[in-house]
Design an enzyme around this catalytic site. Structure first.
Site, PDB file in Angstrom:
ATOM      1  N   ALA A  83     -10.770  12.350 -22.927  1.00  0.00           N
ATOM      2  CA  ALA A  83     -10.299  12.926 -21.670  1.00  0.00           C
ATOM      3  C   ALA A  83     -10.214  14.434 -21.894  1.00  0.00           C
ATOM      4  O   ALA A  83      -9.164  14.978 -22.225  1.00  0.00           O
ATOM      5  CB  ALA A  83      -8.942  12.352 -21.300  1.00  0.00           C
ATOM      6  N   SER A 120      -2.229  19.150 -21.146  1.00  0.00           N
ATOM      7  CA  SER A 120      -3.003  18.009 -21.626  1.00  0.00           C
ATOM      8  C   SER A 120      -2.970  16.877 -20.605  1.00  0.00           C
ATOM      9  O   SER A 120      -2.730  17.118 -19.419  1.00  0.00           O
ATOM     10  CB  SER A 120      -2.468  17.549 -22.977  1.00  0.00           C
ATOM     11  OG  SER A 120      -3.343  16.609 -23.564  1.00  0.00           O
ATOM     12  N   ASN A 121      -3.199  15.636 -21.032  1.00  0.00           N
ATOM     13  CA  ASN A 121      -3.193  14.479 -20.125  1.00  0.00           C
ATOM     14  C   ASN A 121      -2.691  13.253 -20.874  1.00  0.00           C
ATOM     15  O   ASN A 121      -2.334  13.349 -22.047  1.00  0.00           O
ATOM     16  CB  ASN A 121      -4.598  14.274 -19.548  1.00  0.00           C
ATOM     17  CG  ASN A 121      -5.621  14.107 -20.652  1.00  0.00           C
ATOM     18  OD1 ASN A 121      -5.590  13.143 -21.410  1.00  0.00           O
ATOM     19  ND2 ASN A 121      -6.516  15.078 -20.785  1.00  0.00           N
ATOM     20  N   HIS A 122      -2.698  12.094 -20.200  1.00  0.00           N
ATOM     21  CA  HIS A 122      -2.067  10.897 -20.766  1.00  0.00           C
ATOM     22  C   HIS A 122      -2.940  10.092 -21.728  1.00  0.00           C
ATOM     23  O   HIS A 122      -2.550   9.003 -22.137  1.00  0.00           O
ATOM     24  CB  HIS A 122      -1.645   9.953 -19.641  1.00  0.00           C
ATOM     25  CG  HIS A 122      -0.504  10.472 -18.823  1.00  0.00           C
ATOM     26  ND1 HIS A 122       0.732  10.711 -19.364  1.00  0.00           N
ATOM     27  CD2 HIS A 122      -0.423  10.791 -17.509  1.00  0.00           C
ATOM     28  CE1 HIS A 122       1.533  11.151 -18.411  1.00  0.00           C
ATOM     29  NE2 HIS A 122       0.854  11.217 -17.275  1.00  0.00           N
TER      30      HIS A 122
END
Ligand code: CTP
Length: 218
Positions: A95, A28-30
């Protein structure tokens, strides 16, 4: 008697997507979802009908909107397409992970005696580009996050994804686009108009994005 025009519908995506690797892990991402949730709140305040489709976040959605939770990019695409027909404007703050593990292990991947593990990743669909190909009269707003040449790259994205407006964030030393706090962004529309916002909260940025959309056409 004058009849009020019907309320317009804004479809917003938020948060990260999470791409499973095995039953206990994901890529995943932030993204925290804060930008999309603020946009949903501001759009609701201005009496638009709001549909918010979000990946996993710790945030509580505003009351009085349609809220849909998803996990991965393919689920997000399916839900976005389901609601696209009734939308007058789509704002993609999500995102979306560009890649997912090519295979999802049914069992937890064990470290055993391995020192190195190689992950094979597969491209996820580009949801916004797909919307750009069938946008009709809708207003499409994209977000861009870059570490280098943010304005140039965003202008390229605006064109290639057939967008009306792009909101530009930069991740670099001293510039953290994620979560709370004061942020710098630039908003560019397809006529070339650019507004630069410095040191603004996401609430204030959300308000200005909605105003930009209204000035643009809605
Ligand atoms: N987006 C999308 N589907 C994807 C990836 C991104 O709909 N699979 C949307 C995002 O919600 C955002 C915009 O596209 O509004 C820009 O995403 P970004 O990741 O910055 O750019 P990419 O087009 O993925 O380009 P690159 O990988 O070259 O940075």
């Amino acid at each position: 008697m004058t009849r009020k025009p019907p309320r317009k519908t804004i479809l917003i995506t938020a948060g990260p997507t999470i791409e499973p690797l095995d039953p206990v892990r994901f890529l995943s991402n932030h993204s925290t979802g804060r930008m999309g949730f603020e946009l949903a709140r501001q759009a609701k305040r201005k009496r638009y009908k709001v549909i918010l489709i979000s990946g996993p976040t710790a945030l509580v959605p505003p009351k009085g909107i349609r809220f849909v939770r998803i996990k991965d990019a393919r689920q997000m695409k399916k839900e976005v397409l389901r609601f696209f027909k009734r939308a007058d404007c789509v704002i993609m703050t999500a995102a979306v992970s560009d890649f997912r593990p090519a295979a999802v292990s049914k069992q937890k991947i064990k470290k055993a005696s391995k020192d190195t593990v190689y992950l094979k990743l597969k491209r996820n669909p580009d949801i916004l580009a797909a919307l750009g190909r069938k946008k009709g009269r809708r207003i499409l707003v994209g977000f861009s996050l870059e570490t280098n040449n943010p304005i140039e790259n965003a202008r390229e994205k605006l064109k290639s994804k057939n967008l009306d407006i792009i909101v530009i964030n930069q991740a670099a030393k001293g510039l953290d686009p994620f979560g709370r706090g004061a942020k710098d962004v630039a908003i560019v529309d397809k006529n070339g108009k650019m507004s630069v916002l410095k040191g603004r909260s996401k609430r204030s940025i959300a308000r200005l994005i909605i105003e930009n959309i209204e000035d643009y056409r809605m």
